[in-house]
Structures are given as C-alpha cells and as structure tokens.
Enzyme design. Structure first.
Site, short mmCIF file in Angstrom:
data_model
loop_
_atom_site.label_atom_id
_atom_site.label_comp_id
_atom_site.label_asym_id
_atom_site.label_seq_id
_atom_site.Cartn_x
_atom_site.Cartn_y
_atom_site.Cartn_z
N ARG A 281 0.82 -1.21 0.00
CA ARG A 281 0.00 0.00 0.00
C ARG A 281 0.85 1.26 0.00
O ARG A 281 0.43 2.30 -0.51
CB ARG A 281 -1.00 -0.03 1.16
CG ARG A 281 -2.04 -1.15 1.00
CD ARG A 281 -3.04 -1.16 2.14
NE ARG A 281 -2.41 -1.35 3.43
CZ ARG A 281 -2.08 -2.53 3.96
NH1 ARG A 281 -2.35 -3.64 3.30
NH2 ARG A 281 -1.50 -2.61 5.13
N GLU B 277 2.85 -5.66 14.46
CA GLU B 277 1.75 -5.86 15.42
C GLU B 277 1.35 -7.34 15.40
O GLU B 277 0.89 -7.87 16.38
CB GLU B 277 0.57 -4.97 14.97
CG GLU B 277 -0.58 -4.91 15.94
CD GLU B 277 -1.76 -4.11 15.37
OE1 GLU B 277 -1.69 -3.66 14.21
OE2 GLU B 277 -2.75 -3.98 16.09
P1 AMP Z 1 3.82 -1.47 12.43
O1 AMP Z 1 5.17 -1.92 12.00
O2 AMP Z 1 3.31 -2.26 13.60
O3 AMP Z 1 3.72 0.01 12.62
O4 AMP Z 1 2.83 -1.88 11.27
C1 AMP Z 1 2.72 -1.12 10.19
C2 AMP Z 1 2.50 -1.94 8.95
O5 AMP Z 1 1.57 -3.00 9.12
C3 AMP Z 1 1.96 -1.03 7.92
O6 AMP Z 1 2.57 -1.37 6.69
C4 AMP Z 1 0.49 -1.33 7.90
O7 AMP Z 1 0.06 -1.36 6.59
C5 AMP Z 1 0.31 -2.68 8.56
N1 AMP Z 1 -0.62 -2.69 9.67
C6 AMP Z 1 -0.36 -2.96 10.97
N2 AMP Z 1 -1.43 -2.92 11.72
C7 AMP Z 1 -2.44 -2.57 10.91
C8 AMP Z 1 -3.84 -2.34 11.10
N3 AMP Z 1 -4.42 -2.47 12.30
N4 AMP Z 1 -4.55 -1.98 10.02
C9 AMP Z 1 -3.99 -1.85 8.81
N5 AMP Z 1 -2.68 -2.07 8.57
C10 AMP Z 1 -1.93 -2.43 9.60
#
Ligand code: AMP
Length: 174
Positions: free
Chosen positions: A60, A97
């Site tokens: 994305r 996450e």
């Molecule tokens: P983070 O590394 O935990 O900040 O996760 C960010 C990445 O995971 C991004 O590329 C987001 O597209 C995806 N992502 C993580 N959690 C979500 C969520 N709740 N909704 C949509 N995308 C998420």
C-alpha cells in the site's frame, strides 16, 4: 467542502488475526476525491521538509507513495519483501503488530546525504517505519519526515519513532 477521509476507512475486525482491527484504506483509494485529498494533504505536510526522495514499502505504501513523489517532484524508492528486488540489497528485520518481517532496499537506492521522506499507510507499533528509517540511515541518507495516512496512537508507534518528525492525517486513540 473538505472530504471526510475518516469515513472512507473501513474497520475489518479480526484480520489478519483475531484481535486485530484492520484499517482498510481500499475505499479511500477507490474514491477519486478522497484519494486526491489524501495525496494533497500528504504533499502539504511533506513539501516544507524538502525531500529528494520518497521511500515506501509494498504494497500500500507504493500507491500513495508514488503519487506523493509525483506531486512533490521527487524520486521514489521501493522497500520490498526479501527476494523481490533484483540487485544488491541491504535489509532490516522488524517486529509487526502481528509477527516478524524483513524489508530490503537496493544498496544504491539512497545516496549519501539525500533527504528521504518515509511513507506508509498505517502507523501501528512503528516497527516497519523504524526499519525503513534504519535502511535510509544505513545508506547514508537523512530521514526528513515519516508520513502516514493513519496513526493508531494507542499502539505506541510515535514513541518507537521518537526523534523523527512524524505526521499522520488521521489519528485513532483507541
Ligand atoms: P507497524 O510496524 O506495527 O507500525 O505496522 C505497520 C504496517 O503493518 C503497515 O505497513 C500497515 O500497513 C500494517 N498494519 C499494521 N497494523 C495494521 C492495522 N491495524 N490496520 C492496517 N494495517 C496495519
């Protein structure tokens, strides 16, 4: 009247794992006015930081990242999953996450001293964005900002990115 971007984000409970509420930006991307407003507002935030290049991760981050680069007159650098880039790469492992992952960029993708704006759709725990910032710095670039469409502030991503200039168009507190 300004477009309500918030209304164009769909919450998908329990995707990709139970307990995760996935923020689906596909309705926002599919709506011409919401897409334009998103790119315009990201551009407005990014322009004064004077980036030379936008770095976005698949998938994305490529969509709005490419549009943002075009609007700013910048180049675009792709951070990709392992094995996708054809040339010599540098890599960074990070916690998500919902699991672990690795991102790679081409070893010549960022020049020494280049001003790089890191972009993604969602800031969750900040692990992905932190890894991208580390890739930029490994290559001698300077992270001039980290721009998101959405920040899930209750997951502590801004703390993880302390020391970086972080911006988000929409923030959620819970
Ligand atoms: P983070 O590394 O935990 O900040 O996760 C960010 C990445 O995971 C991004 O590329 C987001 O597209 C995806 N992502 C993580 N959690 C979500 C969520 N709740 N909704 C949509 N995308 C998420």
């Amino acid at each position: 009247m300004a477009v309500d971007l918030h209304a164009k984000i769909r919450d998908v409970p329990d995707f990709p794992k139970p307990g995760i509420v996935f923020k689906d930006i596909m309705p926002l991307l599919a709506d011409p006015e919401a897409l334009r407003e998103t790119v315009d507002r990201l551009t407005e935030w990014a322009r004064p930081r004077e980036p030379d290049v936008i770095l976005g991760a698949e998938a994305r981050g490529f969509i709005t990242g490419g549009a943002l680069a075009h609007a700013l007159g910048c180049g675009f650098v792709a951070a990709r999953k392992p094995g996708k880039l054809p040339w010599r790469t540098v890599s960074a492992k990070y916690a998500l996450e919902y699991g672990f992952d690795v991102l790679e960029v081409h070893a010549d993708a960022v020049g020494r001293g280049q001003r790089v704006l890191v972009h993604d759709d969602v800031l969750a725990t900040g692990g992905t964005a932190k890894a991208k910032c580390e890739l930029v710095e490994q290559l001698g670039g300077e992270v001039v900002g980290v721009a998101f469409i959405i920040a899930l502030d209750f997951l502590g991503g801004r703390d993880r990115l302390a020391g970086y200039d972080v911006g988000a168009l929409i923030s959620y507190d819970s």
